[in-house]
Motif scaffolding. Sequence first.
Motif, PDB file in Angstrom:
ATOM      1  N   UNK A   1      18.019  13.185   8.060  1.00  0.00           N
ATOM      2  CA  UNK A   1      18.366  11.780   7.858  1.00  0.00           C
ATOM      3  C   UNK A   1      17.745  11.318   6.550  1.00  0.00           C
ATOM      4  N   UNK A   2      18.449  10.433   5.847  1.00  0.00           N
ATOM      5  CA  UNK A   2      17.933   9.973   4.562  1.00  0.00           C
ATOM      6  C   UNK A   2      18.346   8.533   4.305  1.00  0.00           C
ATOM      7  N   UNK A   3      17.594   7.896   3.436  1.00  0.00           N
ATOM      8  CA  UNK A   3      17.938   6.576   2.929  1.00  0.00           C
ATOM      9  C   UNK A   3      17.807   6.633   1.410  1.00  0.00           C
ATOM     10  N   UNK A   4      18.805   6.101   0.733  1.00  0.00           N
ATOM     11  CA  UNK A   4      18.867   6.138  -0.731  1.00  0.00           C
ATOM     12  C   UNK A   4      19.129   4.721  -1.226  1.00  0.00           C
ATOM     13  N   UNK A   5      18.288   4.274  -2.153  1.00  0.00           N
ATOM     14  CA  UNK A   5      18.445   2.951  -2.747  1.00  0.00           C
ATOM     15  C   UNK A   5      18.560   3.125  -4.254  1.00  0.00           C
ATOM     16  N   UNK A   6      19.642   2.605  -4.836  1.00  0.00           N
ATOM     17  CA  UNK A   6      19.912   2.819  -6.253  1.00  0.00           C
ATOM     18  C   UNK A   6      20.459   1.544  -6.880  1.00  0.00           C
ATOM     19  N   UNK A   7      19.902   1.197  -8.045  1.00  0.00           N
ATOM     20  CA  UNK A   7      20.390   0.043  -8.790  1.00  0.00           C
ATOM     21  C   UNK A   7      21.068   0.537 -10.060  1.00  0.00           C
ATOM     22  N   UNK A   8      22.334   0.138 -10.256  1.00  0.00           N
ATOM     23  CA  UNK A   8      23.130   0.545 -11.409  1.00  0.00           C
ATOM     24  C   UNK A   8      23.386  -0.681 -12.275  1.00  0.00           C
ATOM     25  N   UNK A   9      23.084  -0.557 -13.573  1.00  0.00           N
ATOM     26  CA  UNK A   9      23.338  -1.655 -14.497  1.00  0.00           C
ATOM     27  C   UNK A   9      23.997  -1.101 -15.767  1.00  0.00           C
ATOM     28  N   UNK A  10      25.130  -1.693 -16.164  1.00  0.00           N
ATOM     29  CA  UNK A  10      25.822  -1.281 -17.389  1.00  0.00           C
ATOM     30  C   UNK A  10      26.182  -2.497 -18.230  1.00  0.00           C
ATOM     31  N   UNK A  11      26.210  -2.293 -19.537  1.00  0.00           N
ATOM     32  CA  UNK A  11      26.649  -3.322 -20.491  1.00  0.00           C
ATOM     33  C   UNK A  11      27.492  -2.650 -21.564  1.00  0.00           C
ATOM     34  N   UNK A  12      28.677  -3.178 -21.813  1.00  0.00           N
ATOM     35  CA  UNK A  12      29.569  -2.682 -22.862  1.00  0.00           C
ATOM     36  C   UNK A  12      29.894  -3.853 -23.779  1.00  0.00           C
ATOM     37  N   UNK A  13      29.619  -3.682 -25.090  1.00  0.00           N
ATOM     38  CA  UNK A  13      29.856  -4.742 -26.074  1.00  0.00           C
ATOM     39  C   UNK A  13      30.717  -4.199 -27.200  1.00  0.00           C
ATOM     40  N   UNK A  14      31.796  -4.907 -27.493  1.00  0.00           N
ATOM     41  CA  UNK A  14      32.671  -4.535 -28.606  1.00  0.00           C
ATOM     42  C   UNK A  14      32.687  -5.656 -29.632  1.00  0.00           C
ATOM     43  N   UNK A  15      32.376  -5.289 -30.872  1.00  0.00           N
ATOM     44  CA  UNK A  15      32.442  -6.237 -31.982  1.00  0.00           C
ATOM     45  C   UNK A  15      33.513  -5.771 -32.959  1.00  0.00           C
ATOM     46  N   UNK A  16      34.409  -6.683 -33.285  1.00  0.00           N
ATOM     47  CA  UNK A  16      35.515  -6.399 -34.199  1.00  0.00           C
ATOM     48  C   UNK A  16      35.306  -7.217 -35.465  1.00  0.00           C
ATOM     49  N   UNK A  17      35.366  -6.525 -36.629  1.00  0.00           N
ATOM     50  CA  UNK A  17      35.173  -7.241 -37.895  1.00  0.00           C
ATOM     51  C   UNK A  17      36.234  -8.295 -38.120  1.00  0.00           C
ATOM     52  N   UNK A  18      37.374  -8.179 -37.441  1.00  0.00           N
ATOM     53  CA  UNK A  18      38.444  -9.167 -37.594  1.00  0.00           C
ATOM     54  C   UNK A  18      38.335 -10.288 -36.560  1.00  0.00           C
ATOM     55  N   UNK A  19      37.302 -10.270 -35.706  1.00  0.00           N
ATOM     56  CA  UNK A  19      37.157 -11.282 -34.666  1.00  0.00           C
ATOM     57  C   UNK A  19      35.706 -11.714 -34.605  1.00  0.00           C
TER      58      UNK A  19
END
Length: 758
Positions: free
Chosen positions: A406-424
């Motif tokens: 028997x097992x217990x698993x606790x996991x926190x996932x965090x992601x960030x994606x940023x796009x910068x466009x020279x025309x915007x």
Amino acid sequence: MAAGVPVAYSTLLLSALSLVLQDPGGAVRGTIVDAGTGRPLHGATVALTDLNRSAATDAHGAYRFAAVPPGPQHLTARYLGYAPRTVHALVPSAGDVAISIGLAPLPRRLTTVVIRREVPAAAGSVRDAARTPDRAMSIHEIRRHPLLAEPDVLEAIAGGGVAVEPEAPSGVHIDGAAADQTAYLLDGIPIFSPYHAAGVFGAFNPDAIDDIAVWSGSVPPDHVAAVGGVVAARTRRPDRRWSMQGSAGSAQARLTVDGPIGAAPGSALIALRTGFPGAFPSAGDDSRIQGAGGDRIIAASAKARGGVVRALYYDNENELSVASDTASVSSAPRHTFEWQSRSGGGEWQRTSGPRRIALRVWNADAATRIGWRADSGGYLDLAATRRDVGVLASLGLTGARSITTALVRLERIRTTVTERDSARETPVVLRGGPTVMTLGLEHDRPVGSHTRVQLHGGAALAGDAVFLSPALAVRWEPVARATVRLSAGRRHQFAQSLRNDESIVGTVFPAEVYAAAERASGVPVARGEHVTLSVDVQADAATGVGVHAYARRSRGLVLSAASGRQPFAIHDLATGSARAWGATVQASRSTRRYAVLASYGWQHTTVRHPGGSYTPRHSARHRIDAGIMGYPGSTLSLRVGTIFIAGRRATPAIGAVEWESCNLLDLGCEFAGSPTTSPREAGSVRLPAYLRVDLGARKHWHVQLASRDLTLAAFVTVTNLVGRANTLVYASDPASGDRFPVTMRPLAPLVAGIDWRF
């Protein structure tokens, strides 16, 4: 089989079918004696250094190793007060080979020894022995793989439903799944993006790895969740003395040291490696790929509080840049690709009678940065980060006939994606990440005298939803040397990559762009069901044959190829489903003088989305891998390997592109252009069949330095002997619409270098 398959390869396939099974092998035995008097040496250490196996002689100076893989092996004998000695052994596929060694006296003064009470080591788990992965290879098998110019842990596991694209691998595909649907573990710790580009693929230093396993249909509940499957590697057990090994060649350089540490029984391993696709700069040729990549592994273990504690640090970095224009490469801004991953963690295990307690913690990070000159004339800057922090606790109980965990698993996932466009002016940002708590249960027990059944699964709570992942594995051994395995399971995946697998850019530079499941960003939780059936037969002591069949269905997949034109997608994400089924037949034969591997695989994969459907580029309808490793002498090996692929599909590249894969003839790798793709043309192009034959050689020597044996070796591989061009994709001119092939490796020396062990 495709009509174009040469008769010679069909004959080879039928005569040597496939799964790279571990042969029982022969036995090595003998005695260790005093070279002057002939007196047996009781307690002498005898080691098969290539296999990292050792034994002590008995009162008669005798030793014996059973189940030794056929072929050349190094046998080293050591005894206190005597000079060590290393000899060669050509081990047969069956029977014993007798090797007796006489050691010459070498008196030496001993340092002071302080004796302390030793804490018993944790015993091996019966549960681990009961688990059977779908595919497994030891580092010994990887080093003697006839299809590899240099040992590569990830490329070696190709076959048996595991696909790695030739010459420009973009990931590991398990039973038709996409690359980002494969999870990676090193000593149980999650690893992200463990691959390089431009000359070196797998980012696991082979000198630091002991073995690697692939789990597909039924994945143990303490492994990370992934729709496709899990690739789990383990670091090598350090030597009892400090030792060093490494390699320096045209594609990479690596160095590994390991040995005992501290007053308490403990050990450590440090492995460093760097690759250099831009090591041969050419004046005035800006199309050459510039940059480098490297990886580092630090592992340590010691006994603590009645158990064993292990710690791991892993680091993988890649920094590459390429020309963005094929016409004016010197003046146009360059594309940049940077990705890195760092993982750290540890595990403590203790076995006490029928109980085993384990506690594991980890912190895994990934960062990707891509600078891209868009076809609109602007410049895109994409930055993505991912961090997973987790803890897992398990309790295993071994009964008279069953094993329950028997097992217990606790996991926190965090992601960030940023796009910068020279025309915007305003950047586009995607943030998300669930906290996932999983309760898992595994039960293993025999049913009758020939069958073993394993039930396991988990219930994951993420946000306000519960995700159930049941699984079943049945192992049946109707007769000796024959095994039938049936497995089925459902899994969920809480983060996906936005990399466009159909883009030539995403293929050559496999930088994953992770985005966690989040309703606001349009990234769903992926779900997959998977069934596998395998039959393995050990025909005799030298020959093994296996068949592997599978079917899978996946839903909630992010499909970047159907979302936009760039090598990555972030706007208006398209989602869909996929179905895959296929079968492989594999065989191996090993003797003292040669080893033969051969496999044939058939696969059909369909990806569906609201705008249509397509066959992904990694799904080849027919594939044959075959090779032979010969040993003319105990210090010389020759290998011939061949790959035949037919029935491939690809998505055409729009715009001019130049590509030359890494090889010594061209002194590096080249890429130039800013190609895009069209979602409407995903998988619309049929690629011609491809045949490649490689020839390699390796020669080693031994040098005795004081009480140490130094092994030096030189190696070289000439690739594509038949001169057949491998078409990676077709590129089209936006103005005229004309298409031209983008081909891969020419007839050329692929790698050359030296390696050593001391």
